[in-house]
Scaffold this motif. Structure first.
Motif, short mmCIF file in Angstrom:
data_model
loop_
_atom_site.label_atom_id
_atom_site.label_comp_id
_atom_site.label_asym_id
_atom_site.label_seq_id
_atom_site.Cartn_x
_atom_site.Cartn_y
_atom_site.Cartn_z
N ASP A 55 -10.27 4.08 -10.18
CA ASP A 55 -9.86 5.35 -10.79
C ASP A 55 -10.76 5.79 -11.93
N LEU A 56 -11.32 4.83 -12.68
CA LEU A 56 -12.09 5.18 -13.88
C LEU A 56 -13.60 5.12 -13.70
N LEU A 57 -14.05 4.63 -12.55
CA LEU A 57 -15.50 4.52 -12.31
C LEU A 57 -15.92 5.23 -11.03
N LEU A 58 -15.43 4.76 -9.89
CA LEU A 58 -15.89 5.30 -8.61
C LEU A 58 -15.35 6.70 -8.33
N GLY B 299 -21.45 2.35 0.60
CA GLY B 299 -20.75 3.54 1.05
C GLY B 299 -19.24 3.42 1.06
N GLN B 300 -18.69 2.31 0.55
CA GLN B 300 -17.25 2.16 0.48
C GLN B 300 -16.88 1.20 -0.64
N TRP B 301 -15.64 1.31 -1.06
CA TRP B 301 -15.10 0.46 -2.11
C TRP B 301 -14.45 -0.75 -1.45
N ASN B 302 -15.19 -1.84 -1.38
CA ASN B 302 -14.79 -2.97 -0.56
C ASN B 302 -14.87 -4.26 -1.39
N ASN B 303 -13.72 -4.86 -1.68
CA ASN B 303 -13.69 -6.08 -2.48
C ASN B 303 -14.44 -7.22 -1.80
N LEU B 304 -14.41 -7.26 -0.47
CA LEU B 304 -15.08 -8.35 0.25
C LEU B 304 -16.59 -8.30 0.02
N VAL B 305 -17.15 -7.11 0.02
CA VAL B 305 -18.59 -6.96 -0.25
C VAL B 305 -18.90 -7.42 -1.67
N SER B 306 -18.08 -7.00 -2.62
CA SER B 306 -18.30 -7.38 -4.02
C SER B 306 -18.19 -8.89 -4.21
N ALA B 307 -17.23 -9.51 -3.53
CA ALA B 307 -17.06 -10.96 -3.64
C ALA B 307 -18.27 -11.70 -3.08
N ARG B 308 -18.85 -11.18 -2.03
CA ARG B 308 -20.06 -11.80 -1.46
C ARG B 308 -21.24 -11.66 -2.42
N PRO C 185 -12.05 1.11 2.29
CA PRO C 185 -12.65 0.77 3.59
C PRO C 185 -11.88 1.42 4.73
N PRO C 186 -12.54 1.80 5.83
CA PRO C 186 -11.88 2.48 6.95
C PRO C 186 -10.72 1.70 7.54
N GLU C 187 -10.83 0.36 7.55
CA GLU C 187 -9.75 -0.44 8.14
C GLU C 187 -8.47 -0.37 7.33
N ILE C 188 -8.56 0.10 6.09
CA ILE C 188 -7.37 0.27 5.24
C ILE C 188 -6.94 1.73 5.20
N SER C 189 -7.91 2.62 4.97
CA SER C 189 -7.58 4.04 4.82
C SER C 189 -7.34 4.74 6.15
N GLY C 190 -7.92 4.20 7.23
CA GLY C 190 -7.79 4.84 8.52
C GLY C 190 -8.84 5.92 8.74
N SER C 191 -9.67 6.18 7.72
CA SER C 191 -10.71 7.21 7.83
C SER C 191 -11.90 6.67 8.61
N LYS C 192 -12.61 7.57 9.26
CA LYS C 192 -13.80 7.19 10.00
C LYS C 192 -15.07 7.47 9.21
#
Length: 412
Positions: A14-17, A54-63, A403-410
């Motif tokens: 909310d405060l950055l992205l 291109g997405q806000w993905n915790n898994l990518v950040s953790a890697r 991420p699309p798998e959560i938001s349902g967006s393509k």
């Protein structure tokens, strides 16, 4: 799991992205306070990760955090190799180093990308201490050291301990060599002033006072409990784990046998020891165990204690059997990690099960807009307040970030 967790929703989403996507992000937003912390490097990393991924993905950040974390032992080894430190029996510290930077005890930092500030802080400290030891009298190196200290301060509130630990390294160097006193003391004074000024800027958050130690006895108990990690729960274990540094540095300094590797390890020791003091005060109320995320801060100090146990054995020439007690750190350390590994893995599996439930509830809410999916027991949604989480998920920009798998967006 890809879903953001806890503080990530506000400070990162909310405060950055969201302001970045909406075109309203200001430069000053990058070092705004997050509780007592500035988390400037973490915000830069989060922004860079989003721009590239291109997405806000915790898994990518953790890697990404895994790569960042790996630079810490690499830097430790790099400086020790530069100082020709790993000769004779000193390679025995490698099992301690490997265990401390590969075992999953700090799973809170490993599994949440937003926790990168811990890795940044340790890395900045290791490099600052290493430069201070390598080039103690070069002005250019002093400038880089000062920059790393400032970055530490902009990373976490306890980053103020980095300039203090570096100042300790310069002081030890002067005590050992007795040269260029004015230059050393001027820079030590600069570092202390920087740390003191930064301390005055840390806000006092009333809601966090409930976590503080309420008395000297409670602080002492918490401090010893922290230093007894990873063995615990008996406070006396702090002595064999952390006394090698105190004993060996005093002995080596008195006998004028401090090497560059010793100074480097002394800086690491002082920093972790000071972190334990700060945690015992700030989070010492009824502390029964060390929170996973804070254990990372003890790592370089434990490696330093293992180092100094070996150094004391090397340099203490008297044939006294009592000197072998200092080596107790090795079996205790390894036993502690062996004992706790099972419980650490259980905690990781528990966090994963919660993440699956959290992802399912958030995904169902985004599909149906039925608030019942957010009105769940603790840890069944990825945020402590269901009303605030609903507000965030109802924001179209936040939904597009997910991420699309959560938001349902393509598409984003």
């Amino acid at each position: 799991m890809p879903i953001p967790f806890w503080d990530e929703w506000d400070s990162e989403g909310d405060l950055l992205l969201r302001p970045w996507v909406d075109g309203t992000l200001k430069i000053s937003d990058l070092w705004k306070l997050h509780n007592e912390h500035r988390i400037f490097p973490t915000r830069l990393l989060s922004l860079a990760s989003y721009i590239v991924n291109g997405q806000w993905n915790n898994l990518v950040s953790a890697r990404i955090n895994i790569i960042l974390a790996a630079t810490i032992p690499a830097s430790l080894l790099g400086f020790l190799i530069r100082f020709n430190g790993l000769n004779s029996y000193k390679w025995i510290i490698l099992p301690v180093l490997i265990a401390q930077f590969t075992l999953p005890f700090s799973f809170e930092n490993m599994l949440v990308g937003f926790q990168s500030q811990f890795y940044f802080l340790i890395l900045f400290t290791v490099i600052a201490v290493g430069l201070a030891v390598t080039y103690p009298q070069k002005a250019v190196a002093n400038v880089f050291v000062l920059v790393l200290c400032l970055l530490s301060i902009l990373t976490m509130a306890s980053g103020i301990l980095t300039p203090m630990a570096v100042a300790g390294v310069y002081l030890l160097h002067w005590l050992d060599k007795q040269e260029k006193a004015l230059q050393h003391f001027l820079f030590i004074a600069t570092l202390v002033i920087v740390a003191g000024t930064a301390y005055m800027q840390i806000p006092h958050i009333a809601a966090h006072h409930i976590y503080r130690a309420r008395s000297i006895s409670e602080w002492t108990h918490s401090f010893l409990r922290i230093l007894s990690w990873p063995v615990g729960p008996h406070n006396w274990i702090a002595a064999p784990l952390w006394s090698p540094g105190l004993i060996a540095v005093s002995f080596l300094l008195r006998n004028k046998k401090l090497s560059k590797s010793d100074l480097f390890m002394a800086g690491c020791y002082m920093w972790s020891f000071a972190q334990a003091i700060a945690i015992a005060y700030g989070r010492g109320q009824e502390l029964s165990s060390v929170p996973s995320r804070y254990t990372e801060l003890l790592s370089i100090g434990l490696v330093a204690n293992a180092w100094f146990a070996i150094r004391f054995m090397e340099e203490y020439k008297k044939r006294k059997w009592q000197k072998y007690f200092i080596l107790a750190i090795f079996p205790l350390f390894l036993h502690g990690h062996k004992k706790r590994f099972k419980f650490d893995m259980e905690d990781i599996h528990r966090v994963y099960r919660h993440s699956v439930i959290q992802t399912d509830n958030v995904t169902k809410y985004l599909k149906t807009h039925n608030p019942v999916y957010l009105q769940q027991p603790a840890m069944h949604i990825p945020y402590p307040d269901s009303i605030r989480l609903k507000q965030l998920l109802d924001n179209p920009t936040i939904r597009r970030l997910l991420p699309p798998e959560i938001s349902g967006s393509k598409h984003i």
